[in-house]
Design a protein around this motif. Sequence first.
Motif, short mmCIF file in Angstrom:
data_model
loop_
_atom_site.label_atom_id
_atom_site.label_comp_id
_atom_site.label_asym_id
_atom_site.label_seq_id
_atom_site.Cartn_x
_atom_site.Cartn_y
_atom_site.Cartn_z
N ILE A 80 -3.42 12.82 -1.39
CA ILE A 80 -3.31 11.37 -1.72
C ILE A 80 -4.62 11.14 -2.16
CG2 ILE A 80 -3.95 9.08 -0.62
CD1 ILE A 80 -2.23 10.08 2.08
N LYS A 81 -5.79 11.69 -2.02
CA LYS A 81 -7.02 11.31 -2.88
C LYS A 81 -6.85 11.95 -4.32
CE LYS A 81 -12.14 12.51 -2.99
NZ LYS A 81 -12.08 13.01 -4.38
N ALA A 84 1.41 6.69 -6.97
CA ALA A 84 0.33 7.72 -7.15
C ALA A 84 0.80 9.04 -7.03
CB ALA A 84 -0.90 7.41 -6.28
N LEU A 85 1.66 9.44 -5.89
CA LEU A 85 2.07 10.72 -5.64
C LEU A 85 3.44 10.90 -6.31
CD1 LEU A 85 1.93 10.30 -1.69
CD2 LEU A 85 0.45 12.02 -3.27
N VAL A 126 1.28 7.89 7.29
CA VAL A 126 -0.17 7.07 7.28
C VAL A 126 -0.08 5.67 7.84
CG1 VAL A 126 -0.27 8.37 4.91
CG2 VAL A 126 0.86 6.05 5.11
N LEU A 180 6.43 9.65 3.86
CA LEU A 180 5.03 8.85 3.71
C LEU A 180 4.87 7.68 4.51
CD1 LEU A 180 2.42 8.38 1.84
CD2 LEU A 180 3.92 7.21 0.09
N VAL A 199 -7.22 4.83 4.77
CA VAL A 199 -5.99 5.28 5.01
C VAL A 199 -6.29 6.91 5.99
CG1 VAL A 199 -4.06 6.55 4.03
CG2 VAL A 199 -5.19 5.06 2.65
N PRO A 256 -3.10 9.49 -10.94
CA PRO A 256 -1.63 8.90 -10.56
C PRO A 256 -0.45 9.22 -11.46
CG PRO A 256 -2.91 6.94 -11.24
CD PRO A 256 -3.83 8.20 -11.18
N LEU A 293 0.84 -1.35 -0.05
CA LEU A 293 -0.12 -0.21 -0.04
C LEU A 293 0.96 1.24 -0.07
CD1 LEU A 293 -2.74 -1.08 2.53
CD2 LEU A 293 -2.90 -0.83 0.12
N PRO A 310 -11.16 6.86 -4.53
CA PRO A 310 -11.12 7.44 -3.20
C PRO A 310 -12.09 8.15 -2.82
CG PRO A 310 -9.87 8.47 -5.04
CD PRO A 310 -10.51 7.50 -5.64
N LEU A 323 0.41 4.00 -2.80
CA LEU A 323 0.53 5.70 -2.58
C LEU A 323 1.79 6.32 -3.09
CD1 LEU A 323 -1.10 5.82 0.89
CD2 LEU A 323 -2.21 5.77 -1.22
N LEU A 334 -4.58 9.64 -6.21
CA LEU A 334 -5.16 8.11 -6.58
C LEU A 334 -6.03 8.33 -7.70
CD1 LEU A 334 -5.86 6.91 -2.83
CD2 LEU A 334 -4.12 6.13 -4.70
#
Length: 231
Positions: free
Chosen positions: A123-124, A31-32, A49, A45, A110, A130, A24, A149, A28, A127
Amino acid sequence: MASWGVPAVGGDRATAIAPTRSALLGLLGAALGITTDNAEKLEALQQSVSFGVKQCVPSSILRDYHTAQVPSEKRGVTHLTRKSELSEAKLNTVLSSRDYRCDGVWVVAVWLRANPQVALSAIKAALEKPVFPLYLGRKSCPLSLPLSPKTIETETLQQALDTDFPPVVSEQSDKYWFGANGFVTYFWEGNATEFDDELTQSYQPWDEPVHRGRWQFKKRTMHQLTLREAK
């Protein structure tokens, strides 16, 4: 398909039944847009989280007899592409058996720890759009559908994990085709009494990253609870 890494012995590469923390974090991070050599941002990160997972259907197991060519000698060279890796003069064939989870459906919660260095809104957004391609544990396991998300406020973790999402086809069809068995399983870190159930079990997976370059991980405590799905 998905493959959630667990400690490997010899040529066997097994998979956990639900997304691991390391997988996970990798999802993330991709995606970031955090590259694997950016240790500072990866650690930030990781420290920001926490995760909870709801397994909606158990999924099925598939085993692949896997062969791969790799350079015979490690010379401290980082190959950015498969073509570059295969351009080495001497190649060696590696044999292994690799397990995958098929047709699994998971809801992931998360939440931020104290003094986070990343925002849930970021983060949203990542996602939804990405920077790098997302995959489920291995690059050979891309997402079947885009992620969905949501940012919500709840009083309990279970309420967050029980959030409704749009079905792929229909609620009835999804349960049939994905092989739902009438039970859901929750996995979470933190308070063992989060769900206030005496049937909660604790275990210690090796999925907390320690060193990305040496593929080192340490144990952490997780909790698990299986319940009959609410009608």
